[in-house]
Design an enzyme around this catalytic site. Structure first.
Site, PDB file in Angstrom:
ATOM      1  N   GLU A 224      31.695 -12.032   1.472  1.00 35.79           N
ATOM      2  CA  GLU A 224      32.195 -11.232   0.356  1.00 35.79           C
ATOM      3  C   GLU A 224      31.008 -10.470  -0.205  1.00 35.79           C
ATOM      4  OE1 GLU A 224      35.178 -10.878   0.033  1.00 35.79           O
ATOM      5  OE2 GLU A 224      36.086 -12.654   0.912  1.00 35.79           O
ATOM      6  N   CYS A 258      30.850  -7.236  -8.414  1.00 35.14           N
ATOM      7  CA  CYS A 258      30.794  -6.647  -7.072  1.00 35.14           C
ATOM      8  C   CYS A 258      31.909  -5.639  -6.832  1.00 35.14           C
ATOM      9  CB  CYS A 258      30.822  -7.735  -6.000  1.00 35.14           C
ATOM     10  SG  CYS A 258      32.285  -8.786  -6.057  1.00 35.14           S
TER      11      CYS A 258
END
Length: 480
Positions: A224, A258
């Protein structure tokens, strides 16, 4: 399952190899925990969040220097509680075998099905930006799937790591779950362990190193990562409402997310109105950046990096606009005020690297085709945000771009839905978690075929001349 001698050959820290061997032995003695065991592990996570909420919030605040307690409660504690309860409710259906259809050669009495099986010992590498959520969200998926886990915290989460090392043993045996602090850069050593699956959240650069370490053991990985997630504001969407929603996501956790908006694409002629609205929104929500509602930049290195990025943009001709004019934040506490950065060009560092902070570059565009070409020419982002009330325009951007996930007419929220898979593509990562997709990530979906006492395939045995050949010809005609 990898053996312990392989681990020792890598000369890894003794506590890593000891716990890894312990969890491997526990997995070998109980390879497929039942529903009751899995649900109890999930309930323990839920109880832990409730019982230790204040301690967890305080530990994260100490690691940041100043972390909004409301944001920790909303984006971490609440999210983990909700995810644990959701998985506890749904894991029974996730565990059920799924019947699969047979091909024509296996009718009428054979059977085929799949069933999910735990893979074993999971390694989880946790980032610093949402350290509670990013510890327990993947762990919930791993526990629902029946696995055991070793978790390595970030060097910037030292207080939280020590707290978890104190709390976790009250709920879980070491052969179920173990937490490790970073310990002066032990991340590379951790990712060299021959886990049955490795889950990493972090930067694309570090993700490449993690994947290389995992490749030595043929360990499957979920990465991720991040990247530059674009936000497109269409001409039909109200500028004020777009500013309200974009500023919410950009200032949450001081932009250290993110999936955050990394740059905004605005129609030519709308920049002034957008900046004016953004200023009004930022000042109304944060009349005092030092009152505890606004989060600090995690450390001095990150703070200095953001200042350098801003200086580079100015030096190359960008216009930097204060969104909270008159508020300088607090440099000593690393409270950085938000800025809009106009007239950006692709040679600026702010348009080349993921920002991970409260800086908002703004670009203009004339046509939707121009937007699609610009996004498509760059590494695939973790998220895409489109603000438009026109279904046709929404579909155009969905069909002509690719990203990890999408939120229409808002920011970040696709990543908070337990029912939606979360994960990147290309430079922004690989694999998914959350909900059923997370359960499957940490499971082996095992196919099973059971033959009946009598089988149709016997009619196709040699010698092939005659009945077998005629039957095959007939079957092939059915498939024309």
């Amino acid at each position: 399952m990898s053996n312990h001698s392989e681990v020792n050959q890598l000369q890894l820290p003794a506590e890593f190899t000891r716990v890894f061997a312990l969890q491997q032995r526990a997995y070998a003695s109980h390879r497929n925990p039942g529903l009751a065991v899995r649900r109890e592990r999930l309930r323990k996570i839920h109880r832990m969040m409730i019982a230790h909420k204040d301690e967890l919030i305080a530990a994260v605040n100490r690691d940041y220097g100043c972390r909004s307690s409301f944001e920790t409660r909303l984006t971490e504690i609440f999210q983990v509680q909700d995810a644990a309860l959701d998985a506890c409710k749904r894991v029974k259906s996730w565990m059920k075998p799924q019947k699969r259809r047979l091909d024509v050669t296996q009718y009428p009495l054979a059977r085929a099905w799949t069933f999910p099986q735990p893979v074993g010992v999971i390694g989880i590498v946790v980032p610093w930006n949402f350290p509670i959520a990013m510890t327990f969200q993947p762990l919930i998926c791993a526990f629902a799937a029946g696995n055991r886990a070793m978790v390595k915290m970030s060097e910037n989460s030292a207080h939280l790591a020590r707290l978890l090392q104190t709390i976790i043993p009250k709920y879980f045996a070491e052969d179920e779950l173990a937490i490790f602090d970073d310990g002066n850069g032990r991340g590379p050593a951790f990712t060299q362990l021959p886990f049955d699956h490795l889950f990493f959240t972090g930067s694309p650069q570090t993700g490449r190193a993690v994947m290389a370490n995992a490749a030595r053991n043929l360990t499957p990985v979920t990465l991720e990562l991040g990247g530059k997630s674009p936000c497109v504001v269409a001409p039909d969407y109200p500028v004020r409402k777009a500013a309200e929603r974009i500023l919410w996501s950009k200032m949450l956790n001081a932009g250290q997310i993110c999936t955050n908006v990394d740059y905004v694409l605005i129609p030519e002629g709308n920049v002034g109105a957008f900046v004016q609205a953004a200023r009004a929104v930022a000042q109304a929500r944060y009349p005092d950046l030092t009152n505890g509602d606004y989060t600090a930049i995690i450390d001095q290195r990150q703070y200095d990096r953001l200042l350098a990025m801003l200086a580079d943009a100015r030096a190359k001709g960008a216009t930097v606009v204060e969104l909270c004019p008159g508020q300088s934040g607090d440099a000593a506490r690393r409270l950085m005020p938000p800025y809009a950065v106009l007239n950006v060009t692709d040679d600026m560092e702010i348009m080349q690297r993921e920002i991970f902070g409260p800086l908002l570059p703004v670009r203009t565009y004339r046509t939707r085709e121009e937007v699609v070409a610009y996004i498509g020419a760059r590494p695939r982002p973790l998220a895409l945000y489109v603000y438009s009330n026109r279904r046709e325009l929404q579909d155009y951007y969905l069909n002509n771009t690719i990203s990890g996930g999408v939120t229409l007419n808002d920011g970040l929220l696709h990543g908070s839905m337990h029912s939606l898979p979360f994960g990147g593509t290309g430079n922004s990562g690989m694999g998914h978690y959350h909900g059923i997709e997370g359960f499957l990530t940490f499971s082996k979906l095992r196919p099973v075929f059971k033959q009946s006492p009598w089988r149709a395939l016997d009619m196709l045995m040699p010698p092939y001349a005659g009945r077998a050949s005629k039957l095959l010809d007939f079957m092939m005609k059915l498939k024309r």
